[in-house]
Design an enzyme around this catalytic site. Structure first.
Site, short mmCIF file in Angstrom:
data_model
loop_
_atom_site.label_atom_id
_atom_site.label_comp_id
_atom_site.label_asym_id
_atom_site.label_seq_id
_atom_site.Cartn_x
_atom_site.Cartn_y
_atom_site.Cartn_z
N ASN A 1 10.18 0.88 -16.80
CA ASN A 1 11.03 1.79 -16.47
C ASN A 1 11.58 2.67 -17.76
O ASN A 1 11.28 3.95 -17.42
CB ASN A 1 11.97 1.33 -15.45
N GLU B 1 18.81 -9.37 -18.21
CA GLU B 1 19.37 -8.25 -17.39
C GLU B 1 18.41 -7.91 -16.40
O GLU B 1 17.13 -7.68 -16.48
CB GLU B 1 19.49 -7.11 -18.48
N CYS C 1 17.60 0.43 -13.01
CA CYS C 1 18.23 -0.65 -12.57
C CYS C 1 19.80 -0.37 -11.79
O CYS C 1 20.09 -1.18 -11.25
CB CYS C 1 18.32 -2.13 -13.43
N GLU D 1 25.11 -7.24 -23.10
CA GLU D 1 24.83 -6.37 -24.27
C GLU D 1 25.81 -5.49 -24.52
O GLU D 1 26.52 -4.85 -23.82
CB GLU D 1 23.39 -5.73 -23.84
#
Length: 487
Positions: A155, A253, A287, A468
């Site tokens: 993406n 993630e 996301c 992160e």
């Protein structure tokens, strides 16, 4: 790049050299539905070669000072910036996103990722304490883990690949990256800049291919002690299974089913355009996109009317069109998946207020086989519906009413995901109270997608494992050791 009409042929980048592969995968231009690129269909042999290269480069790279590594990252950032337009054009064609998005978000953020970690690696500190009664000094040191396996999604291809590569090599690791086979071109272009930036051979290796072949070979390799993955939950489950026998460090993630909670005192002049963007930016293929919108009943009708009107103005167009707000979805299979959710919602009795199946999409003849769809708004839908529970990852959002703060918190948290949420209210107390109770790793209030890279990024529940950011990424890509000296 390939000449007009010719297929672009990618090669793996291992030990500082481009290497061909025995077989290739077709890669499609999402805006036309036609093959325009061939991607290596790598497997165990290519991963093994990359492991040898990364293993050989590790002693030299890990022994460099943080300052020396930072200089290399900074040079790489400069080279990316100098190639910004070429990279943006390639990213837009490869992924289907608008050129404007690639030019203003994806590539600038890839540049920023290298600059940010080049700076942050210089400012980490360790701990020290004394035990006077025993004459002991305790202190900690952090050392790079070794070979980092990095698997990035389709993406935000270069954006998220560099978000992994930059902290990994800044901390002294060598890496083997496996980008998505659907969007490999900008990763291949990045490889062309590594030697100019002073990256030694073997420090960054990029192997192209599918998850079941190249990805599984990387994840299951015993000499790759760390895996950083961004993608879907089913793939993360497979990675967990394969890595468990080797006790690898994992950063996962994953997806989200992100709510927006809009209280009656929200500033709709700011809320509506921002929520349009948070629902449909990058074709909804982020996301962090909003896919459930809870609106307090007293303003529900007004919000819905204005939101649908604004959605209809959100232009879908060919990626090169500067006036387009949305481009094409990533693939034909993904487009059909997104459409299937809308059909299921209709079968459940929900109403489609605008978009797919309601409004007409007009495209130039050359792009009518592309993977385009209109931004779609669904209402009159139950919380138990698949459209309210499962990640669609496309330009689809559901709008439903609520009465009370307690009710909306319960409903917003009633999904397996916990990545991000937005809250809209002018009541400062309520903003803090609701944000604290939401089961989300990120909460934006009266805004969306404003990032501070020093702070942790990641989700709760099925949205992933780990965080992160400046400190969190450094901690993940290093091992901590406690040393005690008796004096």
């Amino acid at each position: 790049m390939a000449a007009p009409g010719e297929l672009l042929m990618l090669e793996n980048f291992i030990d500082g050299k481009f290497l061909p592969c025995d077989s290739y995968i077709d890669s499609y231009d999402p805006s036309t539905g036609k093959v325009y690129c061939k991607v290596p269909n790598s497997g165990k042999d290519e991963i093994e070669a990359a492991v040898r290269a990364a293993r050989g480069a590790f002693p030299g790279w890990s022994s460099r000072s943080p300052q020396e590594r930072a200089q290399v990252l900074s040079r790489l950032a400069d080279l990316l910036e100098q190639s910004l337009e070429e990279l943006a054009q390639a990213e837009s064609k490869d992924q289907g996103k608008t050129l404007t998005m690639a030019r203003t978000v994806d590539i600038p953020r890839a540049v920023q990722n290298f600059r940010f970690f080049a700076s942050s690696v210089l400012h980490h500190t360790t701990e020290c304490t004394q035990m006077d009664q025993l004459g002991c000094l305790h202190y900690t040191v952090r050392t790079p883990v070794g070979i980092a396996g990095l698997i990035s999604p389709w993406n935000l291809p270069l954006y998220l690949l560099t978000w992994k590569i930059a902290p990994a090599i800044a901390a002294g690791n060598t890496v083997i990256a496996k980008p998505s086979e659907l969007t490999s071109v900008t990763a291949w272009m990045l490889c062309k800049l590594l030697d100019k930036a002073g990256v030694p051979p073997g420090v960054i290796n990029i192997v192209f291919g599918t998850g079941p072949r190249a990805g599984e070979a990387l994840v299951s390799h015993p000499e790759v002690p760390l895996i950083s993955f961004t993608g879907s939950q089913p793939t993360a489950e497979r990675i967990t299974q394969l890595s468990a026998p080797h006790c690898k460090k994992l950063s996962l993630e994953l997806g989200g089913k992100n709510p927006a909670i809009i209280f009656e005192d929200a500033n709709l002049e700011e809320c509506i355009p921002t929520t349009i963007r948070s629902s449909f930016a990058n074709q909804g293929e982020i996301c962090l996109c909003t896919s459930r919108i809870f609106v307090q009943k007293s303003i529900y009708s007004e919000f819905l009317k204005r939101f649908v009107e604004a959605t209809r103005k959100w232009k879908v167009g060919i990626p090169s069109d500067p006036s387009a707000c949305m481009g094409a979805l990533i693939s034909k299979a993904h487009l059909e998946k997104v459409r299937s959710y809308i059909k299921r919602a209709q079968a459940e009795g929900a109403r489609i207020l605008c978009g797919e199946g309601v409004d007409k999409l007009n495209l130039p003849l050359r792009h009518q086989a592309g993977y385009f769809m209109l931004p779609t708004v669904i209402t009159d839908i139950k919380d138990e519906s698949c459209c309210m529970q499962e990640e669609i990852f496309g330009p689809v959002t559901c709008v439903v009413p609520f009465d009370s703060e307690e009710e909306v918190l319960r409903r917003a948290n009633n999904v397996k995901y916990g990545l991000a949420a937005t809250v809209w209210s002018s009541d400062v107390g309520r903003v803090h109270r609701v944000a604290k109770k939401l089961q989300s790793g990120l909460v934006w209030t009266n805004c969306w997608l404003i990032r501070e890279l020093n702070l942790p990024f990641g989700g709760m529940k099925s949205s992933g494992v780990g965080r992160e950011g400046a400190k969190d990424s450094y901690d993940f890509f290093t091992e901590i050791k406690t040393i005690t000296v008796k004096h």
